[in-house]
Design a protein around this motif. Structure first.
Motif, PDB file in Angstrom:
ATOM      1  N   PRO A  63       0.831  -1.217   0.000  1.00 54.74           N
ATOM      2  CA  PRO A  63       0.000   0.000   0.000  1.00 54.74           C
ATOM      3  C   PRO A  63       0.862   1.261   0.000  1.00 54.74           C
ATOM      4  N   PRO A  64       0.392   2.329  -0.659  1.00 52.68           N
ATOM      5  CA  PRO A  64       1.167   3.572  -0.708  1.00 52.68           C
ATOM      6  C   PRO A  64       1.390   4.142   0.680  1.00 52.68           C
ATOM      7  N   SER A  65       2.515   4.813   0.859  1.00 55.72           N
ATOM      8  CA  SER A  65       2.814   5.432   2.142  1.00 55.72           C
ATOM      9  C   SER A  65       1.834   6.569   2.429  1.00 55.72           C
ATOM     10  N   ARG A  66       1.835   6.996   3.665  1.00 56.22           N
ATOM     11  CA  ARG A  66       0.968   8.111   4.061  1.00 56.22           C
ATOM     12  C   ARG A  66       1.295   9.356   3.249  1.00 56.22           C
ATOM     13  N   HIS A  67       2.578   9.609   3.024  1.00 55.43           N
ATOM     14  CA  HIS A  67       2.977  10.796   2.273  1.00 55.43           C
ATOM     15  C   HIS A  67       2.559  10.708   0.809  1.00 55.43           C
ATOM     16  N   LEU A  68       2.762   9.539   0.205  1.00 52.61           N
ATOM     17  CA  LEU A  68       2.382   9.387  -1.197  1.00 52.61           C
ATOM     18  C   LEU A  68       0.870   9.528  -1.358  1.00 52.61           C
ATOM     19  N   MET A  69       0.117   8.926  -0.448  1.00 55.52           N
ATOM     20  CA  MET A  69      -1.344   9.025  -0.534  1.00 55.52           C
ATOM     21  C   MET A  69      -1.800  10.462  -0.363  1.00 55.52           C
ATOM     22  N   ALA A  70      -1.165  11.191   0.533  1.00 55.32           N
ATOM     23  CA  ALA A  70      -1.517  12.606   0.740  1.00 55.32           C
ATOM     24  C   ALA A  70      -1.231  13.420  -0.511  1.00 55.32           C
ATOM     25  N   ALA A  71      -0.095  13.155  -1.159  1.00 53.12           N
ATOM     26  CA  ALA A  71       0.248  13.876  -2.383  1.00 53.12           C
ATOM     27  C   ALA A  71      -0.727  13.547  -3.508  1.00 53.12           C
ATOM     28  N   LEU A  72      -1.069  12.274  -3.653  1.00 50.37           N
ATOM     29  CA  LEU A  72      -2.011  11.845  -4.695  1.00 50.37           C
ATOM     30  C   LEU A  72      -3.377  12.515  -4.519  1.00 50.37           C
ATOM     31  N   THR A  73      -3.914  12.450  -3.313  1.00 50.65           N
ATOM     32  CA  THR A  73      -5.242  13.021  -3.085  1.00 50.65           C
ATOM     33  C   THR A  73      -5.225  14.536  -3.210  1.00 50.65           C
ATOM     34  N   SER A  74      -4.117  15.150  -2.805  1.00 45.39           N
ATOM     35  CA  SER A  74      -3.988  16.603  -2.927  1.00 45.39           C
ATOM     36  C   SER A  74      -4.011  17.022  -4.393  1.00 45.39           C
ATOM     37  N   PHE A  75      -3.189  16.388  -5.208  1.00 45.21           N
ATOM     38  CA  PHE A  75      -3.133  16.715  -6.629  1.00 45.21           C
ATOM     39  C   PHE A  75      -4.469  16.417  -7.299  1.00 45.21           C
ATOM     40  N   CYS A  76      -5.040  15.270  -6.938  1.00 44.75           N
ATOM     41  CA  CYS A  76      -6.284  14.813  -7.540  1.00 44.75           C
ATOM     42  C   CYS A  76      -7.454  15.748  -7.214  1.00 44.75           C
ATOM     43  N   SER A  77      -7.392  16.416  -6.069  1.00 49.42           N
ATOM     44  CA  SER A  77      -8.490  17.283  -5.662  1.00 49.42           C
ATOM     45  C   SER A  77      -8.681  18.463  -6.609  1.00 49.42           C
ATOM     46  N   LYS A  78      -7.627  18.859  -7.309  1.00 45.94           N
ATOM     47  CA  LYS A  78      -7.722  20.027  -8.197  1.00 45.94           C
ATOM     48  C   LYS A  78      -7.560  19.674  -9.662  1.00 45.94           C
ATOM     49  N   TYR A  79      -6.804  18.639  -9.948  1.00 46.61           N
ATOM     50  CA  TYR A  79      -6.500  18.304 -11.341  1.00 46.61           C
ATOM     51  C   TYR A  79      -6.891  16.856 -11.643  1.00 46.61           C
ATOM     52  N   SER A  80      -8.127  16.508 -11.300  1.00 52.45           N
ATOM     53  CA  SER A  80      -8.548  15.111 -11.415  1.00 52.45           C
ATOM     54  C   SER A  80      -8.693  14.638 -12.857  1.00 52.45           C
ATOM     55  N   GLN A  81      -9.116  15.514 -13.759  1.00 54.00           N
ATOM     56  CA  GLN A  81      -9.267  15.081 -15.154  1.00 54.00           C
ATOM     57  C   GLN A  81      -7.943  14.658 -15.772  1.00 54.00           C
ATOM     58  N   PRO A  82      -6.908  15.515 -15.777  1.00 55.00           N
ATOM     59  CA  PRO A  82      -5.627  15.056 -16.336  1.00 55.00           C
ATOM     60  C   PRO A  82      -5.025  13.902 -15.539  1.00 55.00           C
ATOM     61  N   PHE A  83      -5.255  13.887 -14.235  1.00 57.17           N
ATOM     62  CA  PHE A  83      -4.775  12.788 -13.393  1.00 57.17           C
ATOM     63  C   PHE A  83      -5.356  11.465 -13.879  1.00 57.17           C
ATOM     64  N   CYS A  84      -6.675  11.436 -14.122  1.00 58.85           N
ATOM     65  CA  CYS A  84      -7.320  10.204 -14.593  1.00 58.85           C
ATOM     66  C   CYS A  84      -6.873   9.830 -15.989  1.00 58.85           C
ATOM     67  N   ARG A  85      -6.744  10.831 -16.859  1.00 59.35           N
ATOM     68  CA  ARG A  85      -6.354  10.552 -18.241  1.00 59.35           C
ATOM     69  C   ARG A  85      -4.956   9.958 -18.323  1.00 59.35           C
ATOM     70  N   VAL A  86      -4.075  10.369 -17.407  1.00 59.13           N
ATOM     71  CA  VAL A  86      -2.687   9.916 -17.467  1.00 59.13           C
ATOM     72  C   VAL A  86      -2.452   8.728 -16.541  1.00 59.13           C
ATOM     73  N   LEU A  87      -2.669   8.927 -15.254  1.00 62.38           N
ATOM     74  CA  LEU A  87      -2.256   7.928 -14.285  1.00 62.38           C
ATOM     75  C   LEU A  87      -3.236   6.772 -14.169  1.00 62.38           C
ATOM     76  N   VAL A  88      -4.514   7.068 -14.010  1.00 65.24           N
ATOM     77  CA  VAL A  88      -5.496   5.994 -13.871  1.00 65.24           C
ATOM     78  C   VAL A  88      -5.535   5.152 -15.148  1.00 65.24           C
ATOM     79  N   ALA A  89      -5.495   5.806 -16.304  1.00 69.68           N
ATOM     80  CA  ALA A  89      -5.498   5.069 -17.569  1.00 69.68           C
ATOM     81  C   ALA A  89      -4.308   4.130 -17.661  1.00 69.68           C
TER      82      ALA A  89
END
Length: 222
Positions: A63-89
């Motif tokens: 499982p991702p570390s606490r820091h990595l999860m915090a960074a992911l959710t932080s970035f995702c909160s504002k830039y979720s569309q490009p996040f999904c297009r790149v990383l989730v895809a």
């Protein structure tokens, strides 16, 4: 100042070694990104999503570390569309089981993504051959349909709060059910699940998915 073009931004990311920087610094960097004005362009956010997270996420064996999860959710909160297009895809298309990566996508779907991005993730899944790896992601999407987005009530004395609920009941109900899938996406989901049935004759995840679909959309499934 003029914004950096794609190759310049990628070069800067490589120079700063963002893909391998310590994860506690990653959290601080994402906080700085979110505070930038004006907001990042779609292309810049997509490049940063790739540079900051793609290698780390694809390499997850636990499982991702606490820091990595915090960074992911932080970035995702504002830039979720490009996040999904790149990383989730990329996670969805990655061959192999990718258990930790799949769990991460499910958590983001259930806890972080806005409704439009939840639908985007489902559309990305349905563009691929259905597999055991992808079934939990579809289940996570359906869980959002059951639960709906969080609804916050104003802090008022009990009598005034009850009156407020009565006056705003219709809007509250709309908020609770606003995540229902568009008909065309739901139809595609049903068609995909039905066509793949023979390949999942002994799959527990597939049985859970069908049960969830019948529960959430029992009035639409004939």
């Amino acid at each position: 100042p003029c914004p950096l073009c794609g190759p310049q931004l990628q070069g800067l990311c490589s120079f700063l070694q963002l893909s391998s920087c310590p994860e506690h610094l990653l959290v601080r960097f994402c906080g700085w990104l979110l505070a930038l004005t004006p907001d990042l362009s779609y292309n810049s956010a997509a490049i940063l999503a790739e540079q900051l997270f793609l290698r780390r996420v694809l390499a997850l064996a636990q499982p991702p570390s606490r820091h990595l999860m915090a960074a992911l959710t932080s970035f995702c909160s504002k830039y979720s569309q490009p996040f999904c297009r790149v990383l989730v895809a990329a996670v969805l298309q990655e061959p192999g089981e990718g258990a930790e990566q799949t769990k991460l996508v499910c958590e983001l779907v259930e806890e972080c993504l806005e409704p439009d991005c939840v639908r985007l993730v489902l559309s990305q899944v349905l563009e691929l051959p259905l597999s055991e790896k992808l079934l939990p992601v579809v289940q996570a999407v359906l869980a959002r349909q059951v639960r709906g987005p969080p609804v916050s009530l104003p802090r008022l004395p009990r009598q005034l709060q009850q009156r407020w609920i009565k006056d705003h009941l219709s809007s509250l109900l709309m908020a609770l059910f606003q995540e229902v899938l568009p008909p065309e996406l739901f139809d595609l989901l049903v068609l995909t699940v039905c066509r793949q049935a023979p390949a999942f004759a002994t799959s527990l995840n597939y049985a859970k998915l069908v049960t969830a679909m019948l529960t959430v959309y029992q009035s639409q499934v004939r």
